[in-house]
Enzyme design. Structure first.
Site, mmCIF file in Angstrom:
data_model
loop_
_atom_site.group_PDB
_atom_site.id
_atom_site.type_symbol
_atom_site.label_atom_id
_atom_site.label_comp_id
_atom_site.label_asym_id
_atom_site.label_seq_id
_atom_site.Cartn_x
_atom_site.Cartn_y
_atom_site.Cartn_z
ATOM 1 N NE ARG A 67 -1.800 24.079 0.267
ATOM 2 C CZ ARG A 67 -1.423 23.251 0.289
ATOM 3 N NH1 ARG A 67 -0.446 22.679 1.911
ATOM 4 N NH2 ARG A 67 -0.719 22.082 -0.524
ATOM 5 N NE ARG A 181 5.940 16.641 9.660
ATOM 6 C CZ ARG A 181 5.396 16.417 8.272
ATOM 7 N NH1 ARG A 181 5.401 17.320 7.282
ATOM 8 N NH2 ARG A 181 6.243 15.244 7.498
ATOM 9 C CE LYS A 182 -1.009 18.367 5.748
ATOM 10 N NZ LYS A 182 -0.953 17.605 4.336
ATOM 11 N N GLY A 441 1.033 10.425 -6.190
ATOM 12 C CA GLY A 441 1.927 11.251 -6.892
ATOM 13 C C GLY A 441 3.374 10.269 -6.233
ATOM 14 C CB CYS A 446 -1.305 15.513 -1.483
ATOM 15 S SG CYS A 446 0.345 15.300 -0.873
ATOM 16 N N GLY A 447 -3.202 13.167 -2.896
ATOM 17 C CA GLY A 447 -4.245 12.989 -4.014
ATOM 18 C C GLY A 447 -5.027 11.138 -3.462
HETATM 19 FE FE1 SRM Z 1 -0.968 17.199 0.358
HETATM 20 C C1 SRM Z 1 3.365 17.847 0.867
HETATM 21 C C2 SRM Z 1 -0.130 19.289 -2.531
HETATM 22 C C3 SRM Z 1 -3.173 17.418 0.476
HETATM 23 C C4 SRM Z 1 -0.487 14.938 2.794
HETATM 24 N N1 SRM Z 1 1.110 18.527 -0.496
HETATM 25 C C5 SRM Z 1 2.769 18.386 0.414
HETATM 26 C C6 SRM Z 1 4.046 19.219 -1.070
HETATM 27 C C7 SRM Z 1 3.531 20.534 -0.181
HETATM 28 C C8 SRM Z 1 5.359 18.937 -0.893
HETATM 29 C C9 SRM Z 1 5.590 19.786 -2.195
HETATM 30 O O1 SRM Z 1 6.657 21.163 -1.150
HETATM 31 O O2 SRM Z 1 5.482 19.759 -2.733
HETATM 32 C C10 SRM Z 1 2.374 19.236 -2.356
HETATM 33 C C11 SRM Z 1 2.978 20.591 -3.386
HETATM 34 C C12 SRM Z 1 2.525 20.161 -4.848
HETATM 35 C C13 SRM Z 1 2.223 21.220 -5.557
HETATM 36 O O3 SRM Z 1 2.914 22.130 -5.929
HETATM 37 O O4 SRM Z 1 0.984 21.339 -5.608
HETATM 38 C C14 SRM Z 1 1.224 18.780 -1.880
HETATM 39 N N2 SRM Z 1 -1.439 18.253 -0.622
HETATM 40 C C15 SRM Z 1 -0.953 18.865 -1.843
HETATM 41 C C16 SRM Z 1 -2.167 19.267 -2.442
HETATM 42 C C17 SRM Z 1 -2.156 20.320 -3.781
HETATM 43 C C18 SRM Z 1 -2.926 17.652 -3.731
HETATM 44 C C19 SRM Z 1 -3.926 18.319 -4.590
HETATM 45 O O5 SRM Z 1 -3.521 18.001 -5.771
HETATM 46 O O6 SRM Z 1 -4.904 18.268 -4.866
HETATM 47 C C20 SRM Z 1 -3.417 19.088 -1.418
HETATM 48 C C21 SRM Z 1 -3.588 20.408 -0.887
HETATM 49 C C22 SRM Z 1 -4.803 20.430 0.277
HETATM 50 C C23 SRM Z 1 -4.779 22.008 0.600
HETATM 51 O O7 SRM Z 1 -5.608 22.575 -0.183
HETATM 52 O O8 SRM Z 1 -4.599 22.336 1.503
HETATM 53 C C24 SRM Z 1 -3.363 18.091 -0.753
HETATM 54 N N3 SRM Z 1 -1.508 16.501 1.346
HETATM 55 C C25 SRM Z 1 -2.936 16.419 1.299
HETATM 56 C C26 SRM Z 1 -3.821 15.773 1.590
HETATM 57 C C27 SRM Z 1 -5.463 15.379 1.394
HETATM 58 C C28 SRM Z 1 -6.140 15.507 2.781
HETATM 59 O O9 SRM Z 1 -6.128 16.335 3.457
HETATM 60 O O10 SRM Z 1 -7.344 14.634 2.509
HETATM 61 C C29 SRM Z 1 -2.888 14.348 2.810
HETATM 62 C C30 SRM Z 1 -2.805 13.754 3.395
HETATM 63 C C31 SRM Z 1 -3.426 13.972 4.471
HETATM 64 C C32 SRM Z 1 -2.840 14.738 5.917
HETATM 65 O O11 SRM Z 1 -2.377 15.978 5.490
HETATM 66 O O12 SRM Z 1 -2.543 13.001 7.096
HETATM 67 C C33 SRM Z 1 -1.671 14.954 2.274
HETATM 68 N N4 SRM Z 1 1.133 16.356 1.314
HETATM 69 C C34 SRM Z 1 0.658 15.270 2.746
HETATM 70 C C35 SRM Z 1 2.026 15.111 3.182
HETATM 71 C C36 SRM Z 1 1.977 13.962 3.810
HETATM 72 C C37 SRM Z 1 2.231 14.294 5.581
HETATM 73 C C38 SRM Z 1 2.868 14.130 7.157
HETATM 74 O O13 SRM Z 1 2.404 13.890 8.244
HETATM 75 O O14 SRM Z 1 3.687 13.488 6.763
HETATM 76 C C39 SRM Z 1 3.691 15.671 2.380
HETATM 77 C C40 SRM Z 1 4.716 16.259 2.803
HETATM 78 C C41 SRM Z 1 4.782 17.176 4.036
HETATM 79 O O15 SRM Z 1 4.235 17.749 4.606
HETATM 80 O O16 SRM Z 1 6.003 16.535 4.949
HETATM 81 C C42 SRM Z 1 2.303 16.833 2.048
HETATM 82 FE FE1 SF4 Z 2 3.562 13.556 -3.283
HETATM 83 FE FE2 SF4 Z 2 1.827 15.032 -2.447
HETATM 84 FE FE3 SF4 Z 2 3.799 15.844 -4.644
HETATM 85 FE FE4 SF4 Z 2 1.707 14.155 -4.257
HETATM 86 S S1 SF4 Z 2 1.100 15.898 -4.207
HETATM 87 S S2 SF4 Z 2 3.251 13.927 -5.634
HETATM 88 S S3 SF4 Z 2 1.341 12.810 -2.807
HETATM 89 S S4 SF4 Z 2 3.653 15.579 -2.570
#
Ligand code: SRM
Ligand code: SF4
Length: 517
Positions: A67, A181-182, A441, A446-447
């Site tokens: 990333r 956390r994030k 998903g 994240c979506g």
């Molecule tokens: Fe996310 C975790 C992908 C935006 C909330 N997110 C993950 C992980 C790293 C989980 C993992 O290890 O597999 C995903 C990686 C999958 C992969 O292989 O791509 C992942 N998040 C994404 C992305 C790539 C989705 C996308 O297709 O665009 C986005 C990357 C953004 C970036 O460039 O940094 C992404 N994630 C978000 C957003 C949307 C936003 O920021 O507007 C959210 C909701 C907003 C927020 O964070 O409050 C989001 N992601 C999460 C969470 C829930 C956080 C929590 O407090 O519990 C997780 C799980 C975690 O962190 O434990 C997570």
């Molecule tokens: Fe769940 Fe984020 Fe993975 Fe999508 S990219 S399946 S919302 S953790």
């Protein structure tokens, strides 16, 4: 001010970060590359590599997702070339995604290539540092900052400076990488709320005070499996200066980092986002602590934010504020890119623009600074058949997270079936208005299912005794000037025909769609 600190028992992750901070592995990366991923300590593999932006994908063992960081979504063609070369190297395994934080992720990465790759990144000013785990994510802002006739304030420099502060100029900052956390930050300078301010941990929201432009501040917006919350106004207004924005950001992050253990955040990762600190203290105390931390006296918030427009998607050809130039928004289906696509976008940006490319939170690209007289020729380029400027209505506004192809949290496949559904319904219906369909998903969202007109959040259902992919169906999310989150209307709708019929019904009843003749 009196505090009654009660230290909590730290989570295993925080204990691991104390034993060895995430960023410490920067000095070990050569060694890791030689040893191979299977030889790595589990905490290095699963936790610490994410501090450098490297996510091992258990779905594809031995292959990593990388990333990046692209503040305000801005890239150059030179940077895009370097990224495309990385993707190309991995052949069929290689691809990239534009993310919902107007950023890029690369796939198929092998650990043995990382030191060389990081060196190349450095040469062109790219970094992936602190883009994962307990760190501050990509700083978002209007994707048309600096070229938008409607904007109030060009946020590009603020986003850059914030990133530099947080990452120590891309080298990594221990000060800003011990968060509970994030953490998400956006700085918004446009009247259409292009960065979804309400769902960021810190949002700088455009607001005028006595005719002067500045930012009201929201804290604590976030999505998670346990909780969905909009940011809370903390009654602070700051001028749009580097000094103010950096000081306030540093102040909030420092309070969050320092008091994480005392307030119990570091004892439970499900309750560790900054919102929980604001709620533990109350807004008044949080504001007072921030004043103390920053040694600043804040003005009260402006009574209203300055969002006046519906959210634009920027697809198509639009005049810039610079006379004689247009920006052209290209639709990238589900945000997914091949190496070839990336080389081509870079070439188009060089040939027709000034070598600049911008990513949007809708997972699309914008090429700015196209001379008006060259627009027609650009529109005839072969890439625009794939990356259309005017796709069909549902496809146009389709946003999706990664889904089960690469993400092991995923309960469903997202990008492929979501896009296929959009195409099928576009073929069957005349849809007279924009309908933004967001697929995610799993409940991490994240979506951003909750911001969609239609939101699909991955689930499982039982049909004829068999477990099948399903979604919890959301409606009612609004964006732009009156942004608010949608809510679930039906749970566990099986994917495929059942979902298609359900969505079709909603499109006809609520969005004025009619079956095609
Ligand atoms: Fe996310 C975790 C992908 C935006 C909330 N997110 C993950 C992980 C790293 C989980 C993992 O290890 O597999 C995903 C990686 C999958 C992969 O292989 O791509 C992942 N998040 C994404 C992305 C790539 C989705 C996308 O297709 O665009 C986005 C990357 C953004 C970036 O460039 O940094 C992404 N994630 C978000 C957003 C949307 C936003 O920021 O507007 C959210 C909701 C907003 C927020 O964070 O409050 C989001 N992601 C999460 C969470 C829930 C956080 C929590 O407090 O519990 C997780 C799980 C975690 O962190 O434990 C997570
Ligand atoms: Fe769940 Fe984020 Fe993975 Fe999508 S990219 S399946 S919302 S953790």
């Amino acid at each position: 001010m009196t505090d009654t600190p009660k230290k909590v028992k730290l989570t295993k992750i925080d204990q691991a970060k104390i034993a060895k901070p995430g960023l410490a592995i920067k000095d070990e990366i050569e060694q890791f590359a030689q040893a191979g991923w299977e030889a790595l300590d589990k905490d290095d593999l699963i936790i610490r590599l994410k501090f450098l932006g490297l996510f091992h994908r258990p779905v594809t063992p031995g292959k990593f997702m990388l990333r990046m960081r692209t503040p305000n979504g801005i890239l150059t063609s030179e940077k895009m070339h370097v990224l495309a070369e990385v993707v190309k190297r991995y052949g069929e395994d290689g691809s990239a995604d534009i993310t919902t934080r107007q950023n890029l992720q690369l796939r198929g990465i092998r650990l043995e290539d990382v030191p060389d790759m990081f060196q190349k990144f450095k040469e062109v000013g790219l970094t992936s540092v602190q883009s994962g785990h307990d760190n501050i994510r990509n700083i978002t802002g209007s994707p048309v900052a600096g070229i938008d006739p409607e904007e109030y304030f060009d946020t590009r420099e603020l986003a850059e400076k914030l990133q530099d502060m947080i990452t120590n100029g891309g080298e990594g900052s221990f000060e800003f990488s011990d968060l509970p956390r994030k953490f998400n930050i956006c700085v918004e300078g446009a009247p259409d709320n292009s960065s979804h301010v309400e769902i960021n941990d810190i949002a700088y929201v455009p607001a005028f005070k006595d005719g002067e432009f500045g930012f009201n501040i929201l804290v604590g917006g976030y999505f998670s499996a346990q909780r969905i919350a909009e940011g809370i106004p903390i009654n602070v207004w700051v001028p749009p200066t580097e000094e103010a924005v950096l000081a306030v950001s540093r102040g909030i992050i420092t309070l969050y980092t320092r008091y994480g253990a005392e307030e119990g955040l570091r004892g439970n990762r499900a309750k560790a986002r900054v919102l929980w600190l604001v709620e533990a203290w109350g807004v008044e105390k949080f504001r007072a602590k921030l004043e103390e931390e920053t040694a600043m006296t804040f003005a009260a918030a402006a009574p209203e934010d300055a969002f006046t427009m519906e959210k634009r998607d920027h697809l198509g050809v639009h005049p810039q504020k610079q006379e004689g130039y247009s920006y052209v928004g290209l639709h990238v289906p589900a945000g997914r890119l091949t190496a070839e696509d990336m080389f081509e976008v870079a070439r188009l940006a060089e040939t027709y623009g000034v070598g600049e490319i911008r990513a949007t939170v809708e997972e699309n690209f914008i090429i700015p600074y196209v001379k008006n007289e060259n627009v027609d020729t650009l529109l005839k380029e072969p890439l625009l058949e794939k990356f259309s400027i005017n796709p069909s209505p549902l496809v146009r506004s389709f946003v999706s997270c990664t889904g089960n192809r690469y993400c092991n949290f995923a309960l469903i496949e997202t990008k492929g079936q979501g896009l296929a559904l959009a195409k099928e319904l576009d073929a069957e219906l005349d849809i007279p208005q924009r309908v933004r369909m967001h697929w995610t998903g799993c409940p991490n969202s994240c979506g951003q299912a909750q911001v969609g007109d239609l939101g699909m959040l991955g689930a499982k259902a039982k049909v004829d005794g068999k477990i099948v992919e399903a979604v919890n169906l959301y409606t009612g999310g609004t964006v732009g000037k009156d942004a608010s989150l949608g809510s679930v209307v039906e749970k566990k709708v099986p994917c495929g025909e059942t979902l298609k019929e359900r969505v079709k019904g909603i499109l006809i009843e609520q969005f004025g769609a009619t079956p095609k003749a």
